[in-house]
Design an enzyme around this catalytic site. Structure first.
Site, mmCIF file in Angstrom:
data_model
loop_
_atom_site.group_PDB
_atom_site.id
_atom_site.type_symbol
_atom_site.label_atom_id
_atom_site.label_comp_id
_atom_site.label_asym_id
_atom_site.label_seq_id
_atom_site.Cartn_x
_atom_site.Cartn_y
_atom_site.Cartn_z
ATOM 1 C CD GLU A 15 51.828 -50.670 -23.783
ATOM 2 O OE1 GLU A 15 51.337 -49.973 -22.871
ATOM 3 O OE2 GLU A 15 51.594 -50.463 -24.983
ATOM 4 C CG HIS B 261 46.632 -50.202 -26.759
ATOM 5 N ND1 HIS B 261 47.767 -50.907 -27.092
ATOM 6 C CD2 HIS B 261 47.017 -49.338 -25.782
ATOM 7 C CE1 HIS B 261 48.776 -50.500 -26.346
ATOM 8 N NE2 HIS B 261 48.356 -49.537 -25.550
ATOM 9 C CD GLU B 262 44.966 -46.295 -24.634
ATOM 10 O OE1 GLU B 262 45.157 -46.385 -23.399
ATOM 11 O OE2 GLU B 262 45.910 -46.143 -25.447
ATOM 12 C CG HIS C 46 46.470 -49.676 -20.948
ATOM 13 N ND1 HIS C 46 47.587 -50.216 -20.345
ATOM 14 C CD2 HIS C 46 46.895 -49.188 -22.143
ATOM 15 C CE1 HIS C 46 48.644 -50.058 -21.155
ATOM 16 N NE2 HIS C 46 48.246 -49.452 -22.255
HETATM 17 ZN ZN ZN Z 1 49.495 -48.798 -23.876
#
Ligand code: ZN
Length: 498
Positions: free
Chosen positions: A296, A266-267, A270
């Site tokens: 996101e 997830h990170e 980003h």
């Molecule tokens: Zn996030």
């Protein structure tokens, strides 16, 4: 064309503001990773000083004068040129900040500090009534804040715009209504299915090996370790100090052996976004994501559409089974995947899975909107929360800690932030769909651990532009239409869970 003197001055001023911002971000990163607890008080002074210096620069009369001159000079430029866009973007931010009186900022900061303490106390006692008067005060301040701006079609639009430029209730409401109906139906069907075996996830998975796995996956994703690093923190996050230093953190969760992996993916999503922004935009307001929702969308695309797919585990399951033979020696890839994707309705948003997550957001959006409209009283919030949860997910909320007090956002006076999370899911599927139309072989590449085709498509259609474009403009570039469209997202969920 050579840059005018005014443009040079603007870039210098913005560069200085960006440097101050990077310094704050570095102090904040340190605070959340390595800082000894005794330094908390002095750190809060340091952060406040830096933030004030940045705010002073960005609301200065000098910047106002520069903008006036530059608006004249750039009037005839291509409206899509970087210079024209930069002046327009800084003007928007300048107006927003300059319209907010410093007396309000001060009063709000005090109210937030008090509300935060009360929120913690209320959580310890699991009693919303301790927090309610503080929330009432923050809501009053937010309503006052709205009066600083030209009236919008809906007052909530002004709050949305801070996180997602141009986003309105008019666009959100029909979208959320559809998700509520159609995603709700998928959830009900999926939860009725037989549970897969998952006992192998309960064993002990050494933290060091979990972390080694996250590093291997991040490396394959294309995370640039020469311009980033990974550390551990209480809540995983991504932060950047300029475009050449984009850091991520992760967390090893006891009893959830693949939590560190998924939070890292997830990170990592980003971080790939930030690392992919055109380096020419360094030290300008373009050195950022298009919006919270587009940011996101990147994390969720990697985490859910890639990381939870059979193709992803085609490559990684043998690796993982080798790393954890005692746990996974007798487990098949299909069993493993089914356990990772097992849907569950939780009362807690941060524990919610891919399937149920949006319902948590829709509930918060509806409640926030009712509060802003004055249709609901703060004192009614706890009951409204619990009945909303029951209605949307069939979940019984047992107390305020796992109900209305679970998120920190309201205690920080943040309203309008939550919808970005749900939009991130919707946009992730729109982008995935568009990428696959263009490069149908992406899943085959993912199946052999090759993420370059996907990553490069995202880079050229989303990342490079940074914050030059807003959500609608990124969607137009990447998908051909500026509209938020839940079809691809609902189709994916349907295929996966029904
Ligand atoms: Zn996030």
């Amino acid at each position: 064309m050579t840059e005018s003197n005014h443009m040079k001055q603007l870039r210098e001023l913005l560069g200085a503001a960006a440097d101050l911002h990077a310094a704050s971000a570095l102090l904040d990163w340190d605070m959340r990773t390595f800082m000894p607890p005794g330094a908390a008080e002095s750190r809060s002074f340091q952060l406040a000083t830096l933030e004030e210096a940045e705010h002073d620069l960005l609301t200065s009369r000098r910047l106002g004068n520069l903008l006036r001159n530059l608006e004249r000079e750039t009037r005839d430029l291509d409206p899509d040129s970087d210079s024209f866009r930069l002046v327009a973007k800084v003007r928007r931010q300048y107006e927003r900040d300059a319209r907010t009186p410093s007396s309000w900022v001060r009063r709000n900061a005090h109210a937030v500090a008090a509300a935060n303490t009360a929120w913690e106390k209320a959580r310890a006692a699991s009693d919303f009534r301790i927090f309610a008067p503080h929330l009432q005060k923050l809501l009053g301040l937010k309503l006052e804040y709205l009066t600083f701006f030209e009236p919008a079609a809906h007052p909530y639009d002004i709050l949305l715009d801070r996180f997602d430029e141009g986003l309105t209730c008019g666009a959100l409401e029909p979208l959320f209504l559809r998700l509520k109906r159609e995603q709700g139906a998928i959830i009900r069907k999926a939860l009725e299915k037989e549970r897969p075996r998952s006992e192998f996830l309960n064993g002990s998975y050494p933290a060091a090996k979990q972390l080694a796995l996250t590093r291997r996956v991040l490396t394959r994703m294309g995370y640039d370790w020469k311009q980033g690093r990974q550390d551990r923190s209480v809540h995983p996050f991504t932060t950047s100090f300029g475009l050449s230093d984009v850091r991520i953190t992760t967390k090893v969760v006891k009893g959830k052996p693949f939590s560190a992996l998924f939070s890292s993916i997830h990170e990592g999503g980003h971080a790939l976004y930030e690392q992919g922004i055109d380096k020419r935009y360094a030290r300008t307001p373009f050195a950022d994501g298009a919006s919270f929702s587009v940011h996101e969308s990147q994390s969720r695309l990697w985490e859910n559409l890639v990381g939870r797919s059979p193709e992803f585990w085609n490559y990684w399951f043998p690796v993982v089974r080798n790393m954890f033979p005692e746990n996974l020696g007798t487990v098949s890839r299909e069993e493993f995947l089914a356990a990772l994707n097992e849907p569950e309705a939780s009362p807690i948003r941060t524990e919610a899975d891919e399937l149920t997550y949006n319902m948590h957001i829709i509930l918060r959006f509806e409640l926030e909107k009712s509060l802003i409209e004055g249709k609901m009283k703060v004192t009614e919030l706890s009951d409204a929360w619990n009945s909303g949860m029951k209605q949307l997910l069939g979940v019984e909320v047992r107390n305020d800690v796992e109900g209305v007090l679970q998120d920190i956002h309201w205690s920080m006076g943040e309203f309008g932030y939550f919808p970005s999370y749900a939009l991130g899911n919707v946009i992730s599927a729109q982008l995935w769909d568009a990428a696959l139309k263009r490069i149908p072989s992406i899943p085959e590449a993912v199946a052999v651990g090759d993420y370059a085709p996907l990553r490069e498509w995202l880079r050229t259609h989303v990342h490079v532009f940074g914050a030059k474009y807003n959500t609608a403009e990124i969607l137009a570039v990447a998908t051909g239409s500026p509209e938020l469209n839940p079809d691809p997202y609902l189709k994916l969920l349907n295929r996966k869970y029904c």
